[in-house]
Design a protein around this motif. Structure first.
Motif, mmCIF file in Angstrom:
data_model
loop_
_atom_site.group_PDB
_atom_site.id
_atom_site.type_symbol
_atom_site.label_atom_id
_atom_site.label_comp_id
_atom_site.label_asym_id
_atom_site.label_seq_id
_atom_site.Cartn_x
_atom_site.Cartn_y
_atom_site.Cartn_z
ATOM 1 N N ASP A 248 -3.096 -5.519 6.963
ATOM 2 C CA ASP A 248 -4.402 -6.179 6.777
ATOM 3 C C ASP A 248 -4.436 -6.830 5.397
ATOM 4 N N TRP A 249 -4.787 -8.115 5.390
ATOM 5 C CA TRP A 249 -4.862 -8.846 4.114
ATOM 6 C C TRP A 249 -5.846 -9.999 4.276
ATOM 7 N N ARG A 282 -5.943 -9.187 10.275
ATOM 8 C CA ARG A 282 -4.951 -8.194 10.691
ATOM 9 C C ARG A 282 -3.804 -8.886 11.412
ATOM 10 N N VAL A 363 0.059 5.473 5.885
ATOM 11 C CA VAL A 363 -1.047 4.550 5.612
ATOM 12 C C VAL A 363 -1.111 4.205 4.134
ATOM 13 N N THR A 365 -3.914 2.108 1.810
ATOM 14 C CA THR A 365 -5.260 1.558 1.927
ATOM 15 C C THR A 365 -5.658 0.768 0.681
ATOM 16 N N GLU A 366 -5.944 -0.503 0.882
ATOM 17 C CA GLU A 366 -6.483 -1.397 -0.149
ATOM 18 C C GLU A 366 -5.703 -1.308 -1.459
ATOM 19 N N SER A 393 -3.704 -3.512 3.032
ATOM 20 C CA SER A 393 -3.715 -2.237 3.749
ATOM 21 C C SER A 393 -2.608 -2.280 4.793
#
Length: 470
Positions: A248-249, A282, A363, A365-366, A393
């Motif tokens: 995700d970006w 995504r 994972v 995250t951010e 992410s």
């Protein structure tokens, strides 16, 4: 003289019909609904935003938890969950995401002004409404940091709004909001209780509760869940591969705002399976290799995003890939601009840590991301190398049963994020959508029909009695 047996039988039959007519409508009318999916748009207080980013505070704000911006001055919180009762209009919806304001930077690098507002929740009952939120604030004098969960931050002006009888989506637009005394305290005293805040808008999806399953009359044991028939592989056999992955970006928030704003007058379009999460894109269906012990990853993802604008902007990012080694990550993409394509351009770098799986899922995250020199060229030198870009992410599933984190759910009524934002209405217009057939209107009509039916029964009985006495 008492009514005849036939009249009594007719009355009983018609009253049974009346009960059958009324009861289903009443039962359906009383059933509550589940809130699942939707967004809350709120600028909190525009003048506070201006103060934070202005020449006095010389600060800024940042978004967390998938929150986005819409229209330049409003923050969009997502993934509503809660409940709604059309019978009495009671409503509760909690949203995800947060915004952090910082300003008045001190010599030690900390900020005198430091305020975070996250997880807003809207509650409405009895004609009144309140916005609650988790708040972390720093006292202006002592510097003491206070964290409070679900502070009643603002009251909502719901005068003239009837929340009863709605179905889906339930939408409120431009509702006046006023700072509460508890909110003023959590706001570190920057504003007094009673201060007007920015108006609140929201739209959420609702669904009727699922019917309860009927009890089985047989004593047979429940069926075992079906399997795919794929044999489970051992850890040794799965070494070096993974089941699924997604990255995700959002590229850069200010770039997205520029594209859809008054200057760019453009949009973005997604293709190849890429998904829009409001504040991020995504890229799914990752394939490649992953070594949990070494913390290395080499993965390619599906999907593309294309930015176009009236000023001649035409930039497409496709073939997204992520490589991680020695705790550092790089996101690469095939970049097409002005008809020319450059393959595997390293756009950003980010800290990846150990990227160790837990419960079948690794994972990240951010993670803060930084633009590379090649990335700067890809963006036409709009940003210099070293510029902070949107965080990254990453999720890698090493177990077939592990589920990737869900995308932010903006609800079915939200406009596509890649279209220019529309200006909110100047006046409140917050009535829920028209009621369903089982709402108050349906119940009222059933009651009216039942009254007419009962009157007919009494009239017929009276006529028969008169005829007998004649």
């Amino acid at each position: 003289m008492p009514p005849s047996r036939s009249v009594r039988a007719l009355v009983v039959a018609l009253l049974a019909t009346l009960a059958a007519t009324l009861l289903p409508a009443t039962t359906a009318h009383a059933a509550g609904r589940t809130v699942q999916g939707g967004r809350l748009d709120w600028g909190i207080k525009s003048s506070f935003q201006s103060y934070v980013t202005g020449p006095v505070a010389q600060g800024g704000w940042s978004l967390t938890g998938g929150a986005a911006t819409v229209g330049g001055s409003r923050f969009r919180f997502h993934s509503a969950t809660g409940s709604y009762d059309p019978a009495d209009g009671s409503f509760r919806a909690g949203f995800s995401g947060g915004v952090r304001f910082t300003g008045h930077r001190k010599a030690d690098g900390s900020s005198e002004l430091d305020l975070t507002i996250s997880r807003p929740t809207v509650r409405i009952s009895g004609g009144g409404g309140t916005v609650y939120a988790d708040m972390v604030s720093k006292d202006r004098g002592s510097g003491r940091v206070t964290s409070s969960a679900q502070v009643p931050l603002a009251t909502l002006g719901l005068s003239g709004i009837d929340m009863r009888g709605g179905s889906t989506p339930v939408a409120l637009d431009n509702i006046p909001a006023t700072l509460t005394s508890q909110g003023a305290t959590a706001f570190a005293g920057y504003y007094a209780a009673g201060t007007p805040l920015d108006p609140v808008s929201l739209s959420v999806d609702t669904s009727a509760p699922a019917a309860e399953p009927q009890a089985s009359r047989s004593a047979a044991p429940p069926e075992k869940p079906k399997t795919s028939g794929k044999p489970k592989t051992s850890k040794k056999e799965t070494a070096g591969r993974f089941e699924d992955a997604a990255v995700d970006w959002g590229v850069r928030r200010t770039f997205r705002e520029y594209v859809t704003g008054s200057v760019g007058r453009g949009k973005w379009t997604l293709a190849g399976g890429a998904q829009d999460g409001g504040a991020l894109f995504r890229f799914p269906k990752g394939t490649g290799s992953y070594d949990a012990e070494e913390g290395t990853l080499d993965a390619a993802f599906a999907g593309s995003v294309r930015f176009t604008g009236a000023d001649g902007l035409d930039l497409r990012l496709a073939g997204v890939a992520v490589r991680v080694a020695s705790g550092r990550g790089t996101l690469l993409a095939d970049v097409t601009s002005k008809g020319a394509t450059s393959k595997d351009v390293p756009l950003i770098t980010f800290a990846a840590g150990k990227l160790t799986p837990a419960h079948g899922l690794a994972v990240l995250t951010e993670a803060p991301a930084t633009l590379t020199a090649d990335g700067s060229k890809a963006f036409g030198s709009l940003y210099r190398a070293g510029t902070a870009m949107d965080p990254v992410s990453l999720a890698v599933a090493v177990d077939a049963e592990a589920e990737l984190p869900a995308l932010p759910d903006l609800g079915t009524a939200a406009e596509p994020s890649g279209t220019p934002a529309t200006k909110p209405a100047a006046t409140p217009d917050a009535r829920p959508v028209a009621a369903e057939s089982t709402s108050r209107t349906g119940t009222y009509l059933a009651a009216g029909g039942g009254a007419a039916l009962l009157a007919a029964v009494l009239y017929l009985a009276r006529r028969r009695r008169t005829a007998r006495n004649a």
